[in-house]
Design an enzyme around this catalytic site. Structure first.
Site, short mmCIF file in Angstrom:
data_model
loop_
_atom_site.label_atom_id
_atom_site.label_comp_id
_atom_site.label_asym_id
_atom_site.label_seq_id
_atom_site.Cartn_x
_atom_site.Cartn_y
_atom_site.Cartn_z
N HIS A 80 -19.19 -20.40 -27.70
CA HIS A 80 -20.65 -20.38 -27.51
C HIS A 80 -21.24 -21.68 -26.97
O HIS A 80 -22.26 -22.17 -27.46
CB HIS A 80 -21.34 -20.05 -28.84
CG HIS A 80 -21.19 -18.61 -29.26
ND1 HIS A 80 -20.81 -17.60 -28.41
CD2 HIS A 80 -21.39 -18.01 -30.46
CE1 HIS A 80 -20.79 -16.45 -29.06
NE2 HIS A 80 -21.13 -16.67 -30.31
N GLU A 85 -24.79 -7.97 -27.63
CA GLU A 85 -24.93 -9.07 -26.68
C GLU A 85 -24.34 -8.65 -25.34
O GLU A 85 -23.14 -8.43 -25.25
CB GLU A 85 -24.15 -10.29 -27.16
CG GLU A 85 -24.54 -10.81 -28.50
CD GLU A 85 -23.37 -11.57 -29.12
OE1 GLU A 85 -22.86 -12.50 -28.48
OE2 GLU A 85 -22.97 -11.22 -30.22
N HIS A 93 -28.57 -14.04 -28.66
CA HIS A 93 -27.88 -13.62 -29.87
C HIS A 93 -28.91 -13.14 -30.86
O HIS A 93 -29.14 -13.76 -31.88
CB HIS A 93 -27.11 -14.83 -30.40
CG HIS A 93 -25.81 -14.49 -31.04
ND1 HIS A 93 -25.72 -14.15 -32.35
CD2 HIS A 93 -24.56 -14.42 -30.56
CE1 HIS A 93 -24.45 -13.92 -32.65
NE2 HIS A 93 -23.73 -14.08 -31.57
#
Ligand code: NAG
Ligand code: NAG
Ligand code: NAG
Ligand code: NAG
Ligand code: NAG
Length: 339
Positions: A97, A303, A168
């Site tokens: 991420h 997502e 997210h």
């Protein structure tokens, strides 16, 4: 643009967008985050922090924009044109991420704003978290009269770099309790299997005969224990059709319904994949919008993204962005169901 100018504007800002029906979306400059979505009938349908300061830590990535690359990149490195780039190994040995200081931790600047739309911008300098090139990024949120939120990401660079952004947001269409009773339909015949480190192997596999088959609707609760110890956390490849009437570039991706309230969400995207994650790592360590702890399985993420680990997987389409190109990702969340 000079650094002094960026620092001067380095103040955090909360902005709420709304349509005439009373459908509203709240956003925040740390991570260009979606902090709340309220339906016309008053239900709050996403998880968020009560205290906006929690967005600067946000180890659960709630509501934020994730970049430069979402998910894991194997061994926190990739090679472009024969040059190896080590990137931030925040979940050693892998990169997750966007690294230790991903886009979710940064304060984005508001560069355009109206009652129904806001654009957040960010300049990620060359070698930020190890990534090559100065990357200029925007995230635009727009509320429509049809109770839709349109999310658009754009990026450009001065040196080839991998980019795939996602947000997210955790949905809970009941506004309370867990999401095990939500029913889900996914327009996906295939998923991308992973190895023991949860890094995609590069194969595509059929969902048929597995707990990942959401071609017809199933509750999350029905089969999640067969999926993994923490329930669903899988990447699906979205089928090419059907598409959104008003924009044929956007593929019908998912429909999520909460039977007791009738609240419903449809997702459309121009991205190839969608990650279904049911909040198995939420652990009560932080408090939500109503001040109570955010527990396991109380929110579900869909997502949209490019293929995980694509840069190291020749069989997946490239996530490389080159100078002169524009990265453009568009997703629509429609809270009035038509399918
Ligand atoms: C990134 O921007 C800086 C400052 O404008 C510049 O000095 C540098 O050459 C740029 N990097 C690349 C890879 O173009
Ligand atoms: C990354 O993607 C893989 C494959 O879809 C998935 O198993 C894994 O849980 C994801 N990890 C995160 C943190 O999103
Ligand atoms: C709340 O609003 C949504 C969107 O307008 C609608 O689909 C849903 O049925 C409503 N739920 C209730 C409980 O009225
Ligand atoms: C943002 O995240 C939500 C929920 O996790 C997902 O449904 C949506 O498609 C994502 N949007 C983009 C542009 O990635
Ligand atoms: C693209 O996203 C995936 C997760 O969606 C990530 O693992 C990957 O590193 C990203 N892109 C590239 C070029 O690596």
């Amino acid at each position: 643009m000079s650094h002094a100018f960026i620092c001067m504007l380095h103040t955090t800002m909360a902005i709420t967008l709304a349509n005439a029906n009373g459908f509203s979306v709240s956003t925040f400059s740390t991570g260009a985050s979606v902090t709340d979505i309220k339906l016309p009938n008053g239900t709050h349908v996403v998880l968020g922090y009560k205290d906006l300061e929690d967005y600067s830590v946000n180890s659960l990535y709630i509501g934020c924009t994730v970049g430069r690359c979402t998910n894991r990149t194997a061994n926190a490195a990739f090679t472009i044109g024969g040059v190896e780039y080590p990137i931030s190994a925040n979940v050693a040995p892998n990169h997750l991420h966007g690294g230790f200081v991903g886009f979710n931790k940064l304060t984005w600047r508001v560069t355009a704003q109206s009652e129904t739309s806001v654009t957040y911008s960010l300049l990620s300098p060359d070698s930020d978290q190890g990534y090559p090139g100065n990357l200029s990024v925007t995230a635009t949120y727009t509320v429509t009269p049809n109770n839709e939120l349109i999310i658009e990401y754009r990026a450009s660079t001065d040196k080839p770099t991998p980019v795939n952004l996602t947000n997210h947001t955790y949905f809970n269409l009941a506004g309370q309790g867990d999401i095990l009773g939500h029913t889900l339909t996914l327009n996906a015949d295939n998923y991308t299997p992973t190895d023991d480190n949860l890094v995609p192997t590069g194969d595509l596999a059929s969902v048929r005969g597995t707990p990942l088959d959401f071609l017809s609707s199933h509750t999350i609760g029905e089969r999640y224990q067969q999926a993994s110890d923490v329930g669903y956390d899988n990447n699906f490849c979205i089928n090419a059709t059907p598409t959104l009437e008003s924009d044929p570039n956007l593929k019908y991706t998912a429909k999520l319904e909460e039977p007791t309230t009738g609240n419903c969400l449809e997702v459309y995207t121009n991205q190839p994949c969608v990650q279904l994650y049911q909040g198995g790592y939420l652990d009560g360590s932080v408090n939500g919008l109503d001040g109570s702890p955010i527990l396991k399985y109380t929110g579900l993420c869909l997502e949209t993204q490019k293929h995980p680990n694509a840069i190291n997987q020749p069989r997946f389409p490239s996530t490389l962005l080159c100078p002169g190109q524009e990265y453009y990702s568009k997703t629509v969340w429609r809270f009035t169901c038509t399918r």
